[in-house]
Write an enzyme that holds these catalytic residues in place. Sequence first.
Site, PDB file in Angstrom:
ATOM      1  N   SER A 152       3.749   2.539   1.416  1.00 19.96           N
ATOM      2  CA  SER A 152       4.547   3.276   0.442  1.00 19.96           C
ATOM      3  C   SER A 152       5.709   4.019   1.091  1.00 19.96           C
ATOM      4  O   SER A 152       6.577   3.413   1.699  1.00 19.96           O
ATOM      5  CB  SER A 152       3.628   4.224  -0.336  1.00 19.96           C
ATOM      6  OG  SER A 152       4.282   4.841  -1.398  1.00 19.96           O
ATOM      7  N   ASP A 177      10.829   4.153  -3.515  1.00 18.48           N
ATOM      8  CA  ASP A 177      10.219   4.367  -2.207  1.00 18.48           C
ATOM      9  C   ASP A 177       9.919   3.005  -1.595  1.00 18.48           C
ATOM     10  O   ASP A 177      10.341   1.975  -2.126  1.00 18.48           O
ATOM     11  CB  ASP A 177       8.962   5.236  -2.329  1.00 18.48           C
ATOM     12  CG  ASP A 177       7.898   4.611  -3.231  1.00 18.48           C
ATOM     13  OD1 ASP A 177       8.266   3.761  -4.073  1.00 18.48           O
ATOM     14  OD2 ASP A 177       6.720   4.965  -3.112  1.00 18.48           O
ATOM     15  N   ASP A 197       7.418   0.929  -1.367  1.00 22.93           N
ATOM     16  CA  ASP A 197       6.775  -0.149  -2.125  1.00 22.93           C
ATOM     17  C   ASP A 197       7.191  -0.165  -3.583  1.00 22.93           C
ATOM     18  O   ASP A 197       6.649  -0.912  -4.383  1.00 22.93           O
ATOM     19  CB  ASP A 197       5.254  -0.081  -1.997  1.00 22.93           C
ATOM     20  CG  ASP A 197       4.644   1.110  -2.722  1.00 22.93           C
ATOM     21  OD1 ASP A 197       5.368   2.104  -2.957  1.00 22.93           O
ATOM     22  OD2 ASP A 197       3.444   1.057  -3.045  1.00 22.93           O
ATOM     23  N   ASP A 200       6.878   1.824  -6.164  1.00 29.18           N
ATOM     24  CA  ASP A 200       6.101   2.292  -7.313  1.00 29.18           C
ATOM     25  C   ASP A 200       6.580   3.655  -7.805  1.00 29.18           C
ATOM     26  O   ASP A 200       6.029   4.207  -8.747  1.00 29.18           O
ATOM     27  CB  ASP A 200       4.598   2.313  -7.007  1.00 29.18           C
ATOM     28  CG  ASP A 200       4.206   3.272  -5.900  1.00 29.18           C
ATOM     29  OD1 ASP A 200       5.098   3.860  -5.253  1.00 29.18           O
ATOM     30  OD2 ASP A 200       2.984   3.440  -5.661  1.00 29.18           O
TER      31      ASP A 200
END
Length: 451
Positions: free
Chosen positions: A108, A245, A247, A249
């Site tokens: 992340s 960010d 990843d 999400d």
Amino acid sequence: MALFGTDGVRGLANGPLTADLALSLAQATAVVLGQGRSAEARRAAGKRLTAVVARDPRISGEFLSAAVAAGLASSGVDVLDAGVLPTPAAAFLIADIDADFGVMVSASHNPAPDNGIKIFARGGVKLPDAVEQRIEYAIAGQKLQPTGADVGRIRRFADAEDRYVLHLLQSLPHRLDGLHVVLDCAHGAAAGVSPETFRDAGAQVTVIGADPDGLNINDGVGSTHLDHLAEHVLRTGADLGIAHDGDADRCLAVTASGEKIDGDQIMAILAAAMQDRGVLRDDTLVATVMSNLGLHRAMTARGIRVVQTGVGDRYVLEAMDAGKYTLGGEQSGHVIMSEFATTGDGLLTGLHLMAEMARQGKSLAELASVMTVFPQVLLNVDGVDRTRVADAGVAEAVAEAEAELGDSGRVLLRASGTEPLVRVMVEAENVEDAQRIAERLADVVRIRLGL
């Protein structure tokens, strides 16, 4: 120490998180998630289980995702390798093709040396704690070791990105024509798919942070570094900026004048829009205890109820599932629109935020004015016994602070889940009062709970 944290297994790649661990974790996942009626029915029909595997572009994701795929295939699971895609894309694809489960390799918003493994069950949903514990126990147990034609195959998921983009575009209530956005892709998983999607939706797109080299993910860019995005919005004269960010999400934003818009403000905008369109289930929004008092006041003014949860998107998801609610999220930018996603989706959130701008013909700043943000001061008090946060002396100090603030502020003390510290959060109508009261409470915590 527990292997799973609040969002999968995470750590320094080739430190605690090795290829051996990734392979063993995949094998254990095949054992645990390969049970149940649907799995047995698939086997009875002569079919192997199927899993989707995706990753973000950090360099260690290459060997870790290969180890995950090897562990699954050696357990008799067919693997569809989706390559570099956002976490919410992986979750969507699991549901879209009716895969048995899936794995996302990503850390992340963490720096490049870290990595993580997130596991999703059938339908693209996160695992409950009990299932994670079963997987952890299964690592030391008997593995599935089929031979011959029963071993799994590893194939490229050729149309994975196209499926995800089409899904996002079909979710939109309004096109984005006439809007100029700067997208910060954090040199992460959104670098390829996000610009394409926003352009297909009609927006003019300027892209930054979209040159991943495996080592630069989140490095001075993305949702944890909004100043960089604000500079580009001002320089290009764009209508707004959107930051993901690593990843993708999360979604945070900046206005045309460079003001930062956090997850609470985004939820306020989307909740009001969904209420107007009659799609906000039970006129309810789900948010964590860290959400700003201004969000609560704005929602109350519109007749929208706010259900509060503990900190973490998994707790938001649990509350949303329990009440079948359609919108929830966190101040950090994890926003969940359950009609279209089973997890936070930064692309989906950004698209719907811009769609509301286009629908109403208003700027992001105008939309964000639905909520007045209360100054919020957060202090981390370390070197204390977090298990004694309910101490009588601390509780008395909190009660005094709450009485002083009355309806014009809020106090929250929260023990860290992993470190020897207590988080002190104070909101007030002005930052001076918030800072003063937060520091006073922090002193009490140090004195009463000091080690």
